[in-house]
Design an enzyme around this catalytic site. Structure first.
Site, mmCIF file in Angstrom:
data_model
loop_
_atom_site.group_PDB
_atom_site.id
_atom_site.type_symbol
_atom_site.label_atom_id
_atom_site.label_comp_id
_atom_site.label_asym_id
_atom_site.label_seq_id
_atom_site.Cartn_x
_atom_site.Cartn_y
_atom_site.Cartn_z
ATOM 1 N N ASP A 145 0.872 -1.180 0.000
ATOM 2 C CA ASP A 145 0.000 0.000 0.000
ATOM 3 C C ASP A 145 0.908 1.229 0.000
ATOM 4 O OD1 ASP A 145 -2.804 1.214 0.469
ATOM 5 O OD2 ASP A 145 -1.564 2.165 2.019
ATOM 6 N N ASN A 153 -2.163 13.096 -5.071
ATOM 7 C CA ASN A 153 -3.385 13.235 -5.864
ATOM 8 C C ASN A 153 -4.099 14.538 -5.523
ATOM 9 O OD1 ASN A 153 -3.865 11.356 -7.841
ATOM 10 N ND2 ASN A 153 -4.942 9.919 -6.527
ATOM 11 N N HIS A 158 -4.976 14.029 -10.496
ATOM 12 C CA HIS A 158 -4.903 12.608 -10.864
ATOM 13 C C HIS A 158 -3.815 12.284 -11.893
ATOM 14 C CE1 HIS A 158 -8.261 11.304 -8.458
ATOM 15 N NE2 HIS A 158 -8.973 12.324 -8.892
ATOM 16 N N ASP A 162 -1.428 9.188 -11.446
ATOM 17 C CA ASP A 162 -1.285 8.128 -12.449
ATOM 18 C C ASP A 162 0.196 7.904 -12.795
ATOM 19 O OD1 ASP A 162 -4.009 7.920 -12.475
ATOM 20 O OD2 ASP A 162 -4.279 8.984 -14.387
ATOM 21 N N ASP A 188 -4.280 2.260 -5.065
ATOM 22 C CA ASP A 188 -2.838 2.418 -4.892
ATOM 23 C C ASP A 188 -2.247 1.196 -4.190
ATOM 24 O OD1 ASP A 188 -4.042 2.883 -2.451
ATOM 25 O OD2 ASP A 188 -2.610 4.426 -1.835
#
Length: 265
Positions: A145, A153, A158, A162, A188
């Protein structure tokens, strides 16, 4: 002179026709006639080579079960048309197989990161578990994680997130063996299947991969961005399923993350 002597001296005795010698021409004629009546007879040594008949060419084999005498021009054209159709069908089949293979690859890949998506990863996870159970070998799962991903973010949007996910996926894929598999199993969250790895091997590999993620850095709109990673490892048991293994590895990851937060206080 006796009567016998008179006849003997005056006129030669007549010889029976069957005992008269035959001329060479007559003998040759009779030999030729005998040879015609018996064609399979071996020719005499004097006639071999010069007068032996030439050998006949072997009969042509049938084509697709059709005798040579029936291979008319029309039949030959039909066979060629059929062969062209078969070749075309083979080419169409090869193209279709290739398209299906590429479609399956696209269906198995994550839409953003060049790793397995969750559906494909769970399928492969179940295969590895079944293999480990059947052959009684160890295999493990490491669950990751990302730390700090939400903040990136929220601050940069975003597209920046990404880019981070893409870099992390590439880092994981570059630091595992060919027998191991990487998947993105959440927003994620990533997971790695380690073939032939026990608990200690899984913990050591998890630490190595987490450190590799923390060293991964990208530049976005002039900003240098990095994330960390918490991980949890789990070695499959004899009655495991893919879903259960993912849940256990996720729980181990969460416990590790909580423990790190407590230590940082």
């Amino acid at each position: 002179m006796s009567f016998a002597q008179h006849h003997s001296d005056g006129k030669p005795k007549a010889t029976s026709p069957s005992l008269q010698p035959k001329s060479a021409l007559e003998r040759a004629t009779q030999a030729a006639a005998a040879a015609k009546r018996s064609p399979v007879a071996e020719p005499s040594p004097s006639l071999r080579g010069a007068e032996a008949s030439p050998a006949h060419s072997p009969e042509a084999p049938p084509v697709l079960g059709i005798p040579p005498q029936e291979l008319t021009p029309h039949v030959r054209r039909a066979l060629k048309h059929l062969a062209d159709q078969v070749s075309s069908l083979k080419a169409d089949r090869a193209r279709l197989v290739d398209r299906l293979r590429r479609a399956e690859e696209l269906a198995d890949r994550d839409t953003l990161v060049p790793v397995f998506n969750r559906r494909a990863f769970e399928r492969e996870l179940n295969r590895v578990i079944s293999f480990a159970q059947r052959y009684e070998v160890q295999a493990s799962l490491v669950y990751f994680d990302l730390d700090g991903f939400k903040q990136i973010n929220d601050r940069f949007g975003h597209p920046a997130g990404d880019a981070i996910l893409l870099a992390v996926g590439e880092t994981l894929a570059a630091n595992i063996r060919e027998s191991d598999l990487v998947g993105r199993v959440g927003g994620d969250e990533f997971a790695v299947i380690l073939a032939k790895a026990g608990p200690e091997d899984a913990r050591r590999k998890g630490t190595q991969l987490a450190e590799a993620i923390s060293r991964t850095e990208i530049t976005y709109q002039g900003h240098r961005l990095q994330v960390g990673a918490a991980y949890g490892s789990y070695t499959f048991e004899s009655d495991d399923t893919g879903e259960r293994a993912l849940s256990r590895a996720d729980e181990a990851m969460y416990a590790n993350k909580v423990g790190r937060k407590i230590q940082s206080l």
